[in-house]
Design an enzyme around this catalytic site. Structure first.
Site, PDB file in Angstrom:
ATOM      1  N   THR A 103       0.320   5.426  -1.535  1.00 41.69           N
ATOM      2  CA  THR A 103      -0.191   6.442  -0.615  1.00 41.69           C
ATOM      3  C   THR A 103       0.048   7.857  -1.147  1.00 41.69           C
ATOM      4  OG1 THR A 103       1.871   6.247   0.646  1.00 41.69           O
ATOM      5  CG2 THR A 103      -0.054   5.051   1.484  1.00 41.69           C
TER       6      THR A 103
ATOM      7  N   CYS B 206     -22.753 -15.986 -14.518  1.00 45.07           N
ATOM      8  CA  CYS B 206     -22.393 -16.319 -15.899  1.00 45.07           C
ATOM      9  C   CYS B 206     -20.981 -15.886 -16.282  1.00 45.07           C
ATOM     10  CB  CYS B 206     -23.405 -15.720 -16.870  1.00 45.07           C
ATOM     11  SG  CYS B 206     -23.279 -13.908 -17.051  1.00 45.07           S
TER      12      CYS B 206
ATOM     13  N   THR C 234       5.355  -1.878   2.275  1.00 43.86           N
ATOM     14  CA  THR C 234       4.566  -2.978   2.813  1.00 43.86           C
ATOM     15  C   THR C 234       5.034  -3.326   4.221  1.00 43.86           C
ATOM     16  OG1 THR C 234       4.031  -5.349   2.575  1.00 43.86           O
ATOM     17  CG2 THR C 234       6.083  -4.591   1.566  1.00 43.86           C
TER      18      THR C 234
ATOM     19  N   ASN D  98      10.634   1.262   3.550  1.00 43.08           N
ATOM     20  CA  ASN D  98       9.367   1.355   4.273  1.00 43.08           C
ATOM     21  C   ASN D  98       9.527   2.353   5.415  1.00 43.08           C
ATOM     22  OD1 ASN D  98       6.633   0.171   4.231  1.00 43.08           O
ATOM     23  ND2 ASN D  98       7.103  -0.399   6.348  1.00 43.08           N
TER      24      ASN D  98
ATOM     25  N   GLN E 235       0.681  -6.146  -3.915  1.00 40.96           N
ATOM     26  CA  GLN E 235      -0.468  -6.480  -3.081  1.00 40.96           C
ATOM     27  C   GLN E 235      -1.604  -5.487  -3.300  1.00 40.96           C
ATOM     28  OE1 GLN E 235       2.262  -6.417   0.442  1.00 40.96           O
ATOM     29  NE2 GLN E 235       1.189  -8.271   1.037  1.00 40.96           N
TER      30      GLN E 235
ATOM     31  N   CYS F  11     -19.600 -11.310 -13.260  1.00 35.01           N
ATOM     32  CA  CYS F  11     -20.848 -11.862 -12.745  1.00 35.01           C
ATOM     33  C   CYS F  11     -20.562 -13.210 -12.101  1.00 35.01           C
ATOM     34  CB  CYS F  11     -21.862 -12.013 -13.888  1.00 35.01           C
ATOM     35  SG  CYS F  11     -23.367 -12.907 -13.402  1.00 35.01           S
TER      36      CYS F  11
ATOM     37  N   ALA G 120       0.810  -1.227   0.000  1.00 34.85           N
ATOM     38  CA  ALA G 120       0.000   0.000   0.000  1.00 34.85           C
ATOM     39  C   ALA G 120       0.837   1.268   0.000  1.00 34.85           C
ATOM     40  CB  ALA G 120      -0.933  -0.005   1.210  1.00 34.85           C
TER      41      ALA G 120
ATOM     42  N   CYS H   2     -25.655  -8.203 -13.112  1.00 29.77           N
ATOM     43  CA  CYS H   2     -25.303  -8.532 -14.485  1.00 29.77           C
ATOM     44  C   CYS H   2     -26.434  -8.146 -15.439  1.00 29.77           C
ATOM     45  CB  CYS H   2     -25.014 -10.030 -14.593  1.00 29.77           C
ATOM     46  SG  CYS H   2     -24.578 -10.589 -16.251  1.00 29.77           S
TER      47      CYS H   2
ATOM     48  N   HIS I 142      -3.548  -9.704  -5.087  1.00 34.48           N
ATOM     49  CA  HIS I 142      -4.862  -9.553  -4.456  1.00 34.48           C
ATOM     50  C   HIS I 142      -5.935  -9.107  -5.434  1.00 34.48           C
ATOM     51  CE1 HIS I 142      -2.609  -8.984  -0.375  1.00 34.48           C
ATOM     52  NE2 HIS I 142      -2.704 -10.246  -0.736  1.00 34.48           N
TER      53      HIS I 142
END
Length: 247
Positions: A26, A132, A192, A215, A103, A129, A22, A151, A121
């Site tokens: 940011t 289907c 991370t 980090n 991620q 959907c 993340a 859908c 992720h």
């Protein structure tokens, strides 16, 4: 910090792998869940925990409530890539970066021009959907009428292609990520907390001696890093790579 040595590493390598979380996004305006002022802490007040809202069970039982949270807290359609994303795209264009493993679900690496992006992720930009499997874009989801998107073909529930709590990661994708990290010359890990499994465990597969960890806060793997930098991901990546400026 003198980035001369790191620039030299970048210039001499043709097999760099980036693993990010993340903190990479940011500075584009997307909040980090787990930081001191992140979304997990910001909820408070006896509300339902984000981890519960973002679970498979909650999605199935309370789809409308899930989408209320998802649209307001998880989706940022107008944000732009920052210097970190552009730096990585530049390295790939130079033939030095083998893969971006992320991620994040925001799609900013692709928007900056990166091509080989492994989204562990999933992505808010892919939706399908559940009945289907008809595909829908993020704009389709945001513009949908009713309590949640359905859908147009069969009326089924449209679900974002993101990995919710209680759901498994794509094992083929995880294996591909593992192979990139095992074979990497330089491994850059940035933005991370390295606490979310099994994704964070991938970092331990690196066997080289050029592990760069960027980090702002401490991580469980700080002791493994050959280069440990506590600073802005965008600032550091732009400083240590050629072509790191925003076009």
């Amino acid at each position: 910090m003198d980035f001369g040595q790191l620039k030299k590493l970048m210039a001499e390598s043709r097999n760099i792998v980036f693993f990010g979380g993340a903190g990479t996004s940011t500075e584009s305006g997307i909040p980090d869940f787990r930081s001191a002022d992140g979304l997990y802490q910001a909820q408070g007040g006896g509300q339902i925990a984000p981890e519960e809202i973002l679970s498979h069970d909650f999605f199935m039982a309370r789809t409308a409530d899930f989408y209320d949270f998802y649209r307001s807290k998880m989706v940022y359609p107008d944000v732009l890539p920052n210097a970190a994303h552009y730096a990585l795209a530049g390295l790939e264009q130079q033939g030095r970066l083998a893969a971006v493993i992320t991620q994040n679900i925001d799609g900013l690496h692709q928007k900056a021009g990166s091509r080989n992006v492994l989204e562990l992720h999933g992505s808010v930009h892919r939706n399908f959907c559940m009945n289907c499997r008809e595909a829908y874009s993020l704009q389709d989801v945001l513009k949908s009428e009713g309590e949640y998107p359905r859908c147009k073909r069969c009326g089924g529930i449209v679900k974002p292609d993101v990995v919710l709590y209680q759901e498994s990661l794509d094992m083929d994708l995880l294996q591909r990520a593992a192979e990139y990290i095992r074979q990497a010359d330089v491994l850059i890990v940035a933005g991370t907390s390295l606490t979310v499994q099994p994704a964070a465990g991938l970092v331990r597969l690196y066997e080289g001696s050029k592990f760069i960890l960027i980090n702002k806060s401490a991580t469980p793997m700080d002791g493994m890093a050959n280069y440990l930098i506590s600073d802005s991901v965008a600032k550091v990546l732009a400083a240590m790579t050629a072509g790191g400026e925003t076009p």
